[in-house]
Design an enzyme around this catalytic site. Structure first.
Site, short mmCIF file in Angstrom:
data_model
loop_
_atom_site.label_atom_id
_atom_site.label_comp_id
_atom_site.label_asym_id
_atom_site.label_seq_id
_atom_site.Cartn_x
_atom_site.Cartn_y
_atom_site.Cartn_z
N ARG A 1 11.03 -6.98 6.28
CA ARG A 1 10.95 -5.55 6.59
C ARG A 1 11.31 -5.31 8.05
O ARG A 1 12.00 -4.34 8.37
CB ARG A 1 9.54 -5.02 6.28
CG ARG A 1 9.40 -3.52 6.56
CD ARG A 1 8.06 -3.00 6.15
NE ARG A 1 7.03 -3.35 7.14
CZ ARG A 1 5.75 -3.00 7.03
NH1 ARG A 1 5.33 -2.34 5.97
NH2 ARG A 1 4.89 -3.34 7.97
N ARG B 1 10.89 -2.32 13.03
CA ARG B 1 9.51 -2.18 13.51
C ARG B 1 9.15 -3.35 14.40
O ARG B 1 9.26 -4.52 14.01
CB ARG B 1 8.53 -2.10 12.32
CG ARG B 1 8.48 -0.72 11.72
CD ARG B 1 7.50 -0.61 10.60
NE ARG B 1 6.16 -1.07 10.90
CZ ARG B 1 5.14 -0.97 10.06
NH1 ARG B 1 5.31 -0.43 8.89
NH2 ARG B 1 3.96 -1.42 10.40
N LYS C 1 0.83 -1.21 0.00
CA LYS C 1 0.00 0.00 0.00
C LYS C 1 0.86 1.26 0.00
O LYS C 1 0.60 2.19 -0.76
CB LYS C 1 -0.95 0.01 1.20
CG LYS C 1 -2.00 -1.10 1.16
CD LYS C 1 -2.93 -1.06 2.35
CE LYS C 1 -2.29 -1.22 3.69
NZ LYS C 1 -1.73 -2.54 3.97
N ARG D 1 -10.51 0.27 7.88
CA ARG D 1 -10.20 -1.15 8.05
C ARG D 1 -11.41 -1.97 8.46
O ARG D 1 -11.31 -3.18 8.56
CB ARG D 1 -9.09 -1.32 9.09
CG ARG D 1 -7.77 -0.81 8.58
CD ARG D 1 -6.66 -1.16 9.49
NE ARG D 1 -5.40 -0.68 8.95
CZ ARG D 1 -4.22 -1.02 9.40
NH1 ARG D 1 -4.12 -1.85 10.40
NH2 ARG D 1 -3.14 -0.54 8.86
N ARG E 1 -2.01 -9.97 12.90
CA ARG E 1 -2.48 -8.88 12.04
C ARG E 1 -3.22 -9.43 10.81
O ARG E 1 -4.23 -8.87 10.39
CB ARG E 1 -1.30 -8.00 11.61
CG ARG E 1 -0.73 -7.19 12.76
CD ARG E 1 0.61 -6.56 12.43
NE ARG E 1 0.53 -5.62 11.34
CZ ARG E 1 1.58 -5.25 10.61
NH1 ARG E 1 2.78 -5.74 10.85
NH2 ARG E 1 1.43 -4.37 9.65
#
Length: 168
Positions: A128, A134, A14, A89, A145
């Site tokens: 990532r 993160r 995204k 969402r 998630r």
């Protein structure tokens, strides 16, 4: 003004696709993830509250997200369009976004859906996490998630289809 919702599971690209649309069309980009990470980094009360949800792979409460989104949207000023990345969402959030935009004399022009297999998403997000640091990019949180995405977020595809705004 065109308002685009970019839609897909965590790790579907995204942010990358939003950056391309910003560059090509001059749109502004609201990434709720970036907004929330900024609040967390700055140690605000909102950031602390958001962090408690994010660390568990859960969604931020709707009322909190809608207030943040409206303030961020209003601060953008006049532009060609806005890309909403990471919001809505849930169907109630989509309905709230529709109301918020209608109050400003505009609407969602379209929803762009990015479809990526779960195995690839997990691989992308774990990688990532190794480079970005993160905390929410670890396998356990990623799986939580994705479960939230499939159970709560993916029904939005049909909602936007019924609105005549879905583009996959």
């Amino acid at each position: 003004m065109k308002n685009i919702v970019i839609f897909g599971a965590p790790g579907s690209g995204k942010g990358t696709q939003s950056d391309l649309l910003v560059e090509k069309y001059g749109f502004k980009h609201i990434s709720t993830g970036d907004v929330l990470r900024g609040e967390i980094k700055n140690g605000t009360q909102l950031g602390q509250t958001a962090k408690s949800y994010i660390d568990k792979g859960q969604l931020i409460p709707d009322s909190l997200m809608i207030d943040i989104l409206a303030a961020t949207y209003d601060a953008l000023g006049k532009c060609e369009g806005v890309i909403f990345d990471g919001f809505p969402r849930t169907i109630p959030q989509a309905e709230a976004l529709k109301e918020m935009l209608a109050a400003r004399g505009t609407e969602v022009s379209g929803m762009l859906e990015l479809q990526v297999p779960d195995e690839m998403l997990i691989e992308r997000l774990v990688n990532r996490g190794k480079t970005s640091g993160r905390a929410d990019d670890n396998e356990e949180t990623i799986k939580a998630r994705l479960e939230v995405y499939h159970n709560q977020t993916s029904p939005l595809a049909d909602w936007y289809e019924n609105e005549g705004k879905r583009h996959a």
